[in-house]
Design an enzyme around this catalytic site. Structure first.
Site, PDB file in Angstrom:
ATOM      1  N   SER A 149       0.980  -1.317  -0.352  1.00  0.00           N
ATOM      2  CA  SER A 149      -0.223  -0.019  -0.090  1.00  0.00           C
ATOM      3  C   SER A 149       0.899   1.243  -0.078  1.00  0.00           C
ATOM      4  O   SER A 149       1.700   1.607  -1.023  1.00  0.00           O
ATOM      5  CB  SER A 149      -0.858  -0.186   1.365  1.00  0.00           C
ATOM      6  OG  SER A 149      -2.148   1.159   0.938  1.00  0.00           O
ATOM      7  N   HIS A 161      -7.651  -5.812   0.193  1.00  0.00           N
ATOM      8  CA  HIS A 161      -6.574  -4.979   0.666  1.00  0.00           C
ATOM      9  C   HIS A 161      -5.735  -5.774   1.544  1.00  0.00           C
ATOM     10  O   HIS A 161      -4.206  -5.541   1.093  1.00  0.00           O
ATOM     11  CB  HIS A 161      -6.842  -3.727   0.888  1.00  0.00           C
ATOM     12  CG  HIS A 161      -5.894  -2.825   0.785  1.00  0.00           C
ATOM     13  ND1 HIS A 161      -5.477  -2.044  -0.274  1.00  0.00           N
ATOM     14  CD2 HIS A 161      -4.916  -1.933   2.190  1.00  0.00           C
ATOM     15  CE1 HIS A 161      -4.602  -1.255   0.444  1.00  0.00           C
ATOM     16  NE2 HIS A 161      -4.196  -0.979   1.270  1.00  0.00           N
TER      17      HIS A 161
END
Length: 249
Positions: free
Chosen positions: A96, A230
């Site tokens: 990320s 995610h």
């Protein structure tokens, strides 16, 4: 001695069995993340591979330090800490926000210090010329908490505990400011191979988004899609480590 102290502050080091280091994997956490998320990666890459889990300021062992709020400053500090450790081939893995940081570190090492990485491994983050993160931090703590909850991060659960809220929130505020002020750029290529990873149910980053990293990968590119959201890298840990180990080997 000073440079060694800097490296010790910035990285939690997991030496390989036997202690002889032939390669290093530098792990860069997501926004609000800590070095602890990579604890289970120690020893997972075969002989000679040392794992360095990056310690961002303002959390865990560095809780008393002021958080960094810009990508440029964070890049400056990580590069400075890494240079003394670039005596062996370096691989970077960033998840990320850590993927954007890994890209910036790779560019800086290559272009300013002549250190060519052995590999850049990016996870769950749009390519630098496609990144479009909204400035969530401008909405205050409520907006940041909502964003964290939407991604499924473990930090969301901690924020429900009043005793932990003030421990976790400063780092999240700072990291979301880094993310929200990191704007799309021309997308300068890195010389090393780039491997991209993403979960097939990530609410904010698709496999198509991750495929755009090929545009900045002059040394070769590969994309792997795992089942998950995610934070696919928790349930898919073993598969991810096997893939990384093969690339590092």
């Amino acid at each position: 001695m000073i440079e060694s102290a800097v490296a010790s502050r910035w990285f939690r080091r997991y030496p390989p069995p036997g202690g002889v280091v032939a390669k290093r994997l530098v792990c860069l956490p997501h926004a609000g993340g800590t070095a602890g998320m990579f604890h289970g990666w120690a020893g997972g890459f075969g002989p000679g591979v040392e794992v360095l889990a990056t310690r961002y300021p303002g959390r865990q062992e560095r809780f008393g330090e002021e958080c960094v709020t810009s990508m440029k400053e964070l890049t400056d500090e990580v590069v400075r800490a890494l240079l003394p450790l670039s005596d062996v081939p370096l691989h970077l893995f960033g998840h990320s926000m850590g993927a954007s940081l890994g890209y910036e570190v790779a560019l800086r090492l290559e272009n300013e210090h002549g250190v060519r990485l052995a590999g850049l491994h990016v996870s769950s983050r749009k390519a630098p010329h496609r990144v479009d993160s909204p400035p969530v931090y401008l909405g205050g703590d409520a907006a940041v908490i909502e964003a964290v909850a939407g991604l499924g991060g473990t930090e969301a659960g901690l924020l429900g505990d009043p005793d932990l809220y003030e421990l976790v929130m400063p780092a999240l505020r700072a990291d979301f400011e880094i993310v929200g002020t990191y704007l799309a750029q021309p997308g300068y290529p890195v010389a090393c191979p780039v491997a991209a990873y993403v979960g097939d149910r990530d609410p904010g980053v698709s496999p198509v988004d991750m495929a755009a990293w090929a545009d900045v990968a002059s040394g070769g590119f590969d994309l792997t899609v795992y089942p998950g959201d995610h934070f696919y890298l928790a349930p898919q840990r073993d598969a991810l480590l096997r893939d990384l180990a093969a690339r590092i080997a």
